[in-house]
Design a protein around this motif. Structure first.
Motif, PDB file in Angstrom:
ATOM      1  N   UNK A  29       0.843  -1.204   0.000  1.00 22.46           N
ATOM      2  CA  UNK A  29       0.000   0.000   0.000  1.00 22.46           C
ATOM      3  C   UNK A  29       0.874   1.248   0.000  1.00 22.46           C
ATOM      4  N   UNK A  30       1.153   1.744  -1.206  1.00 22.35           N
ATOM      5  CA  UNK A  30       1.908   2.994  -1.322  1.00 22.35           C
ATOM      6  C   UNK A  30       1.010   4.217  -1.255  1.00 22.35           C
ATOM      7  N   UNK A  31      -0.283   4.001  -1.308  1.00 21.73           N
ATOM      8  CA  UNK A  31      -1.249   5.112  -1.292  1.00 21.73           C
ATOM      9  C   UNK A  31      -1.572   5.558   0.132  1.00 21.73           C
TER      10      UNK A  31
ATOM     11  N   UNK B  83       7.771  -3.479  -2.834  1.00 25.14           N
ATOM     12  CA  UNK B  83       7.274  -4.084  -4.063  1.00 25.14           C
ATOM     13  C   UNK B  83       8.235  -5.168  -4.551  1.00 25.14           C
ATOM     14  N   UNK B  84       9.544  -4.947  -4.384  1.00 33.83           N
ATOM     15  CA  UNK B  84      10.529  -5.930  -4.807  1.00 33.83           C
ATOM     16  C   UNK B  84      10.377  -7.232  -4.023  1.00 33.83           C
ATOM     17  N   UNK B  85      10.116  -7.118  -2.716  1.00 29.73           N
ATOM     18  CA  UNK B  85       9.918  -8.305  -1.887  1.00 29.73           C
ATOM     19  C   UNK B  85       8.671  -9.061  -2.317  1.00 29.73           C
ATOM     20  N   UNK B  86       7.613  -8.313  -2.616  1.00 27.90           N
ATOM     21  CA  UNK B  86       6.364  -8.945  -3.055  1.00 27.90           C
ATOM     22  C   UNK B  86       6.571  -9.702  -4.364  1.00 27.90           C
TER      23      UNK B  86
ATOM     24  N   UNK C 136       0.156 -10.701  -5.658  1.00 26.39           N
ATOM     25  CA  UNK C 136       0.552  -9.503  -4.904  1.00 26.39           C
ATOM     26  C   UNK C 136      -0.056  -8.292  -5.612  1.00 26.39           C
ATOM     27  N   UNK C 137      -0.636  -7.393  -4.814  1.00 22.26           N
ATOM     28  CA  UNK C 137      -1.252  -6.171  -5.342  1.00 22.26           C
ATOM     29  C   UNK C 137      -0.438  -4.974  -4.872  1.00 22.26           C
ATOM     30  N   UNK C 138      -0.059  -4.121  -5.818  1.00 23.05           N
ATOM     31  CA  UNK C 138       0.708  -2.917  -5.497  1.00 23.05           C
ATOM     32  C   UNK C 138      -0.145  -1.701  -5.832  1.00 23.05           C
ATOM     33  N   UNK C 139      -0.509  -0.944  -4.792  1.00 23.66           N
ATOM     34  CA  UNK C 139      -1.323   0.263  -4.972  1.00 23.66           C
ATOM     35  C   UNK C 139      -0.376   1.459  -5.129  1.00 23.66           C
TER      36      UNK C 139
ATOM     37  N   UNK D 168      -2.835   6.297 -13.167  1.00 26.63           N
ATOM     38  CA  UNK D 168      -2.419   5.440 -12.061  1.00 26.63           C
ATOM     39  C   UNK D 168      -2.623   3.976 -12.426  1.00 26.63           C
ATOM     40  N   UNK D 169      -1.672   3.160 -12.077  1.00 30.41           N
ATOM     41  CA  UNK D 169      -1.746   1.733 -12.364  1.00 30.41           C
ATOM     42  C   UNK D 169      -1.657   0.918 -11.078  1.00 30.41           C
ATOM     43  N   UNK D 170      -2.636   0.063 -10.882  1.00 30.90           N
ATOM     44  CA  UNK D 170      -2.592  -0.906  -9.793  1.00 30.90           C
ATOM     45  C   UNK D 170      -1.931  -2.166 -10.354  1.00 30.90           C
ATOM     46  N   UNK D 171      -0.771  -2.503  -9.834  1.00 28.98           N
ATOM     47  CA  UNK D 171      -0.003  -3.630 -10.367  1.00 28.98           C
ATOM     48  C   UNK D 171      -0.434  -4.936  -9.698  1.00 28.98           C
ATOM     49  N   UNK D 172      -0.564  -5.959 -10.512  1.00 29.98           N
ATOM     50  CA  UNK D 172      -0.919  -7.290 -10.029  1.00 29.98           C
ATOM     51  C   UNK D 172       0.191  -8.264 -10.414  1.00 29.98           C
ATOM     52  N   UNK D 173       0.864  -8.816  -9.422  1.00 29.32           N
ATOM     53  CA  UNK D 173       1.895  -9.821  -9.659  1.00 29.32           C
ATOM     54  C   UNK D 173       1.276 -11.204  -9.424  1.00 29.32           C
ATOM     55  N   UNK D 174       1.257 -12.041 -10.474  1.00 29.97           N
ATOM     56  CA  UNK D 174       0.683 -13.377 -10.366  1.00 29.97           C
ATOM     57  C   UNK D 174       1.771 -14.435 -10.409  1.00 29.97           C
ATOM     58  N   UNK D 175       1.565 -15.494  -9.633  1.00 32.26           N
ATOM     59  CA  UNK D 175       2.424 -16.669  -9.716  1.00 32.26           C
ATOM     60  C   UNK D 175       2.300 -17.240 -11.132  1.00 32.26           C
TER      61      UNK D 175
END
Length: 421
Positions: free
Chosen positions: A58-60, A86-89, A101-104, A143-150
């Protein structure tokens, strides 16, 4: 009649002496149905869904991210784990420790509020309801909400998550627009001018002929499916017994009696039909009494048993007809047993026992219509899930009966032609 009774007695003796065959016919299906249902139960559960752990960066730290978190938690499908990097996620997801992982992004809430306020002010200026003379417009970056998927995550899960988050964000934007308009129109923050509650909703209804709705569960799907697998598996011992009798000279002695081949097959049909019925009874007892003990849904057979027995009888006849044909044509046990087992697996695969027909490719959905297991399975589902009556299942049981008549007739004709002098 005396010869038929003697033939039945002979088949009972053969079965009773084959302890391994009895174990395959009765114990193996019970172990199979319990194992498969336990594995698949979480897929069918609707009352207590399994929560998936997902990471959130949550960067917001604003209202938008708070509403997004609340919306995800309200689905009862996700457990939110907050981390700062975000790097850890990305690293944790790439290693398969988490599926998502969701990055706001930063300033999502503040920039969204400014952008909406600016748009509302512009609208009021255009219609002459604002005295503002400030013509400068601030430009906001997207604004982009990033989604990191396995990488191993299924496509359906990805789409479900993306659609859910998109719905939450759309709702946030809509409510923010209403709030901005209300702020311009009224000085009283407590005054409700716009009703922001959803006007359109969805209700899931399972069609049912009766007044109550039946919700399919893992037990209602697996008990009929694997009962059919067990019933059709009788073609292995049935066909091998026929081949064994031919190789041991039993059929030669029967021909000198003389004993019609139809009487021989009739005795086998009656005995193995009772075997099929016993298999079904054991499966039902497992679903009714054992499943609740091990935490699975109970199998509800209230008012359905007569129709279920009818479907079982016709499914058993179809399986017996196939076994009689295979045993008549096969020359050795090494031919009958492997082919019979493999053929049952193929019929189960294309018939919807393992994978539901509706998720198969279109070509395989067409192919599934030729499997007698598919006909019987549809009849079982009609009774279990759709509360159908006897008239509704006549097409399926008619196909099963025709299959038995055709396969048995071919077996009799083949035997007659082979033994013709």
């Amino acid at each position: 009649m005396h010869k038929l009774i003697a033939s039945i007695y002979k088949e009972i003796l053969l079965l009773s002496r084959d302890i391994g065959g009895i174990a395959i016919l009765f114990i193996m299906p019970l172990v199979l149905i319990v194992t498969i249902t336990l594995i698949q139960d979480s897929t069918f559960k609707t009352v207590v869904p399994v929560k998936i752990e997902i990471l959130l960066v949550d960067n917001d730290k604003g209202s938008v991210s708070e509403i997004m978190i609340a919306g995800l938690e309200d689905t009862n499908s996700f457990k939110i784990i907050k981390i700062n990097s975000e790097e850890e996620a990305e690293n944790l997801v790439s290693k398969g420790k988490y599926q998502l992982a969701i990055v706001v992004p930063e300033k999502l809430s503040s920039d969204l509020e400014k952008k909406i306020n600016q748009n509302v002010t512009t609208i009021f200026e255009k219609i002459g309801l604002s005295d503002s003379t400030d013509v400068s417009k601030e430009i906001f970056s997207k604004k982009e909400v990033k989604l990191y998927f396995d990488p191993a995550t299924q496509f359906a899960f990805k789409n479900s998550v993306k659609n859910g988050i998109d719905k939450i964000i759309s709702k946030i934007e809509t409510q923010s627009i209403y709030a901005a308009f209300q702020k311009e129109i009224s000085d009283d923050p407590t005054e409700v001018i716009f009703d922001t509650k959803s006007f359109i909703s969805f209700t899931e209804i399972l069609p049912n002929n009766n007044t109550g709705n039946t919700i399919p569960n893992s037990v209602q799907h697996n008990v009929p499916a694997w009962t059919l697998f067990a019933i059709f598996f009788i073609i292995v011992p049935l066909s091998t017994n026929i081949v064994k009798e031919k190789n041991q000279g039993t059929f030669v002695r029967l021909r000198t009696n003389p004993l019609p081949y139809t009487t021989v097959l009739g005795g086998k049909t009656i005995v193995y039909l009772f075997v099929c019925i016993i298999q079904f009874i054991l499966m039902v007892l497992t679903g009714v009494y054992l499943f609740p003990i091990i935490g699975l849904p109970v199998l509800d057979v209230t008012g359905r048993l007569p129709l279920l027995f009818i479907v079982t009888i016709f499914a058993g006849l179809a399986a017996i007809g196939l076994g009689l044909l295979l045993g008549t044509i096969a020359k050795t046990q090494e031919q009958a047993a492997p082919f019979g087992a493999t053929f049952v697996v193929i019929l189960a695969a294309i018939g919807g026992v393992w994978v539901p027909v509706f998720v198969m490719p279109e070509f395989m959905q067409v192919v599934s219509n030729i499997s007698p297991m598919n006909w019987a399975l549809n009849a079982f589902y009609d009774v279990f899930l759709r509360n159908s009556n006897l008239i509704d299942i006549i097409p399926e049981i008619t196909l099963l009966l025709l299959f038995f008549i055709i396969t048995t007739s071919i077996a009799i004709a083949y035997n007659k032609n082979k033994n013709a002098v």
